[in-house]
Write a protein that holds these residues in place. Sequence first.
Motif, PDB file in Angstrom:
ATOM      1  N   SER A  22       1.328   1.449   7.483  1.00 41.88           N
ATOM      2  CA  SER A  22       1.615   0.896   6.013  1.00 41.88           C
ATOM      3  C   SER A  22       3.317   1.078   5.517  1.00 41.88           C
ATOM      4  O   SER A  22       3.655   0.045   5.002  1.00 41.88           O
ATOM      5  CB  SER A  22       0.895   1.473   4.939  1.00 41.88           C
ATOM      6  N   ALA A  23       3.832   2.128   5.882  1.00 46.02           N
ATOM      7  CA  ALA A  23       5.027   2.382   5.692  1.00 46.02           C
ATOM      8  C   ALA A  23       6.140   1.359   6.418  1.00 46.02           C
ATOM      9  O   ALA A  23       7.047   0.924   5.995  1.00 46.02           O
ATOM     10  CB  ALA A  23       5.629   3.703   6.006  1.00 46.02           C
ATOM     11  N   LEU A  24       5.804   1.095   7.790  1.00 44.99           N
ATOM     12  CA  LEU A  24       6.587   0.161   8.494  1.00 44.99           C
ATOM     13  C   LEU A  24       6.419  -1.157   8.027  1.00 44.99           C
ATOM     14  O   LEU A  24       7.275  -2.145   7.862  1.00 44.99           O
ATOM     15  CB  LEU A  24       5.975   0.376   9.870  1.00 44.99           C
ATOM     16  N   PHE A  41      13.586   5.176   7.609  1.00 42.04           N
ATOM     17  CA  PHE A  41      13.701   6.153   8.630  1.00 42.04           C
ATOM     18  C   PHE A  41      12.556   6.622   8.921  1.00 42.04           C
ATOM     19  O   PHE A  41      11.912   7.372   8.252  1.00 42.04           O
ATOM     20  CB  PHE A  41      14.796   7.084   8.399  1.00 42.04           C
ATOM     21  N   LEU A  42      12.234   6.882  10.295  1.00 39.30           N
ATOM     22  CA  LEU A  42      11.068   7.478  10.691  1.00 39.30           C
ATOM     23  C   LEU A  42      10.971   8.170  12.019  1.00 39.30           C
ATOM     24  O   LEU A  42      11.118   7.498  13.161  1.00 39.30           O
ATOM     25  CB  LEU A  42       9.584   6.285  10.812  1.00 39.30           C
ATOM     26  N   SER A  43      11.193   9.590  11.854  1.00 39.58           N
ATOM     27  CA  SER A  43      11.388  10.184  13.256  1.00 39.58           C
ATOM     28  C   SER A  43      11.492  11.454  12.905  1.00 39.58           C
ATOM     29  O   SER A  43      11.269  12.167  11.578  1.00 39.58           O
ATOM     30  CB  SER A  43      12.573   9.981  13.892  1.00 39.58           C
ATOM     31  N   ARG A  44      11.847  12.470  13.945  1.00 36.31           N
ATOM     32  CA  ARG A  44      11.959  14.076  13.651  1.00 36.31           C
ATOM     33  C   ARG A  44      13.358  13.990  12.853  1.00 36.31           C
ATOM     34  O   ARG A  44      14.432  13.287  13.219  1.00 36.31           O
ATOM     35  CB  ARG A  44      12.161  14.803  14.929  1.00 36.31           C
ATOM     36  N   LEU A  45      13.481  14.859  11.959  1.00 37.19           N
ATOM     37  CA  LEU A  45      14.833  15.168  11.340  1.00 37.19           C
ATOM     38  C   LEU A  45      15.480  16.168  12.027  1.00 37.19           C
ATOM     39  O   LEU A  45      15.790  17.403  11.606  1.00 37.19           O
ATOM     40  CB  LEU A  45      14.219  15.862   9.834  1.00 37.19           C
ATOM     41  N   HIS A  46      15.891  15.525  13.221  1.00 41.95           N
ATOM     42  CA  HIS A  46      16.751  16.257  14.211  1.00 41.95           C
ATOM     43  C   HIS A  46      18.365  15.682  13.989  1.00 41.95           C
ATOM     44  O   HIS A  46      18.531  14.595  13.955  1.00 41.95           O
ATOM     45  CB  HIS A  46      16.217  16.307  15.398  1.00 41.95           C
ATOM     46  N   ARG A  78       0.840  -1.283  -0.030  1.00 37.65           N
ATOM     47  CA  ARG A  78      -0.046   0.038  -0.035  1.00 37.65           C
ATOM     48  C   ARG A  78       0.906   1.394   0.051  1.00 37.65           C
ATOM     49  O   ARG A  78       0.635   2.417  -0.707  1.00 37.65           O
ATOM     50  CB  ARG A  78      -0.926   0.087   1.311  1.00 37.65           C
ATOM     51  N   PHE A  79       1.916   1.413   0.983  1.00 43.64           N
ATOM     52  CA  PHE A  79       2.867   2.323   0.782  1.00 43.64           C
ATOM     53  C   PHE A  79       3.715   2.626  -0.301  1.00 43.64           C
ATOM     54  O   PHE A  79       3.785   3.504  -0.862  1.00 43.64           O
ATOM     55  CB  PHE A  79       3.404   2.571   2.122  1.00 43.64           C
TER      56      PHE A  79
END
Length: 385
Positions: free
Chosen positions: A281-283, A213-218, A197-198
Amino acid sequence: MKIVHVIASIDPKFGGPQAVAQRIAAAQSALGHDVHVVSYGSADAQRKLFEMGRGIPNFSDIKWHILPEPNLFEKLACPGGRKLLRTVAQSASFLHLHGVWDPILLYAANTAKAFQVPYCLCTSGMLDSWSMQQKSWKKQIAFLLGYRKMLNQAKFLHALNVDEVLLMQPLGLRAPAVIIPNGIFPKEFDALPDKGRFRRQIGLPEGRRYVLFLSRLHIKKGLDILARAFQLVSYSHPDVDLVVAGPPDGAEEEFAQLVKEFGLESRVHVVGPIYGETKISALVDAACFCLPSRQEGFSIAITEALACATPVVITDACHFPEVGASEAGFIVSTDPAAVALGLIAMLDNPVMGKSMGVNGRRLVMENFTWPAIAELTIQNYRFAT
């Protein structure tokens, strides 16, 4: 019990502490407690919050007290926040503060003391050695201006893992630390979406795999480390792309420059913040999840990746040793070459990756769920009083 959670902002773009506060509150509501949240948030942040909340069990039972996005005077002196706190906290059984360095938390602690209401404080990894080195002079001044007293007078400090407790010890704080981890609601992950799906949503061809990668772009999340690691991966794995998801937070420009320098523009997909079903879905579609952080408390993103049966490559600075112990992924150093080797080992053995995904899902479902965590918070509130 009447429980009041206090956090400086409910905007989902600020990541973990916001997700933790609302999920603990929802899980405590499910246990029959009267749970309130005091915070600031713009109209757009509130819209996002309540949209995302539709998927959280018992979210609708939380009583929200949200002030508009603060101007500088409100952010520092909190006249509106203090007035609201006096109203909400007056009959409370316990206050649970989330974060460290926000003035609203200092005023919440003072309000609790004035009304003789006990409180705890979730430090969210903000007091470990790496975090304390960032803008250290400001934090030393803050300690002198009452923040050390706020921490010392807490009934307990809500730590997320054993490492966090050890890394706070040099500060010599008097309040005891209690380990209460983060988790997931099993209901959110019972029926995972079908694969693909993603991938279709971002236009990725069927034959290509991706690292997520899934998080704040810090800077602390290690995006620069990931760019250098993925350059090494790209040479040996021409069928693998990198998907970067999360709200901008200062590290995006350097990351984009590195991607361009390495000639990887066609293989790196920066998709912005994703939530709810799109995030899951991305995960699910990812070949593996990677978080090369320089510092973490207890990453919600890692926990959710594991709940989706997605194997992970994380750094030792993520302080999640259970991943290695349960064979749910690889734990590596923050050196880009080490991250690359972890990714390559994962990508080279999909059968192993699938087995690790199964192990990770079992780990989370058996040990890190919000209903059990909520019970643990209540036990510690009662023990502290």
